[in-house]
Design an enzyme around this catalytic site. Structure first.
Site, PDB file in Angstrom:
ATOM      1  N   ILE A  89      35.178  41.158  34.952  1.00  0.00           N
ATOM      2  CA  ILE A  89      36.349  40.319  35.236  1.00  0.00           C
ATOM      3  C   ILE A  89      37.627  41.133  35.132  1.00  0.00           C
ATOM      4  O   ILE A  89      37.808  41.901  34.191  1.00  0.00           O
ATOM      5  CB  ILE A  89      36.429  39.157  34.207  1.00  0.00           C
ATOM      6  CG1 ILE A  89      35.145  38.321  34.230  1.00  0.00           C
ATOM      7  CG2 ILE A  89      37.658  38.289  34.459  1.00  0.00           C
ATOM      8  CD1 ILE A  89      34.942  37.465  33.000  1.00  0.00           C
ATOM      9  N   CYS A  90      38.522  40.939  36.096  1.00  0.00           N
ATOM     10  CA  CYS A  90      39.837  41.557  36.041  1.00  0.00           C
ATOM     11  C   CYS A  90      40.842  40.457  35.674  1.00  0.00           C
ATOM     12  O   CYS A  90      41.191  39.623  36.509  1.00  0.00           O
ATOM     13  CB  CYS A  90      40.199  42.173  37.399  1.00  0.00           C
ATOM     14  SG  CYS A  90      41.794  42.998  37.376  1.00  0.00           S
TER      15      CYS A  90
END
Length: 196
Positions: A89-90
């Site tokens: 996840i960013c």
């Protein structure tokens, strides 16, 4: 060292209003290790993720809450800020914008908000981000398809799933125990059966 009492309080708090918030947290695989948790997010309404239930693997470093939790999607999801390969996840609050004032619940709610409002200019998955910006209609259709395929509790009854997997040549007792261990997720059961 992990702040055990804080984590216990956070779990209780997060699970108090699950029906309203759409997020929950449990110990990973029903274990007793407070540093390895499983989060669940309901797909936001009016998005291609609506109707999906997304599983998040949560690992708490020993420095938590002064260090951010490590989170990644276990459920496959088509989204510019989430890797379609490994669920990485960013999201800034899981990196340099984390603060001890934040909680696991606020982190899960932020992930839910990220599903509603992708940030294609800061992608985790460049291919998905390009599709989001250049061919939005195809992006929406693909995201909906992935939600149907990977994030929905199938409405097909357990007996039909057992029948289907037995017809593929797997022993019935193994099929039943595998389906039970993955809460009836036919795709996950098939993966486990094929790799055993």
């Amino acid at each position: 060292m992990l702040d055990v009492s804080r984590v216990q309080k956070e779990l209780a708090e997060c699970n108090r209003d699950t029906a309203i918030s759409g997020v929950s947290i449990a110990l990973h695989d029903g274990g007793s290790d407070l540093s390895h948790l499983s989060g669940t997010i309901s797909g936001p309404v009016a998005t291609p993720y609506e109707g999906g239930t997304f599983q998040i693997d949560i690992r708490l470093p020993s420095g938590y809450p002064f260090e951010p939790p490590k989170m990644q999607f276990v459920t496959k999801v088509w989204h510019p800020n989430i890797s379609s390969q490994n669920g990485a996840i960013c999201l800034d609050i899981l990196k340099d914008q984390w603060s001890p004032a934040l909680t696991l619940k606020t982190a899960l709610l932020s992930l839910q908000a990220l599903l509603s409002a992708p940030e294609p200019d800061d992608p985790q998955d460049a291919v998905v981000a390009q599709q989001y910006m250049r061919d939005h209609q195809t992006f929406m259709a693909t995201a909906r398809y992935w939600t149907e395929a990977f994030a929905r509790r199938s409405s097909v009854g357990i007996e039909e799933k057992v029948q289907k997997l037995v017809e593929m040549g797997f022993p019935e007792d193994l099929v039943r125990s595998t389906l039970e261990s993955v809460n009836g997720d036919e795709n996950q059961a098939l993966e486990m059966l094929c790799s055993s």
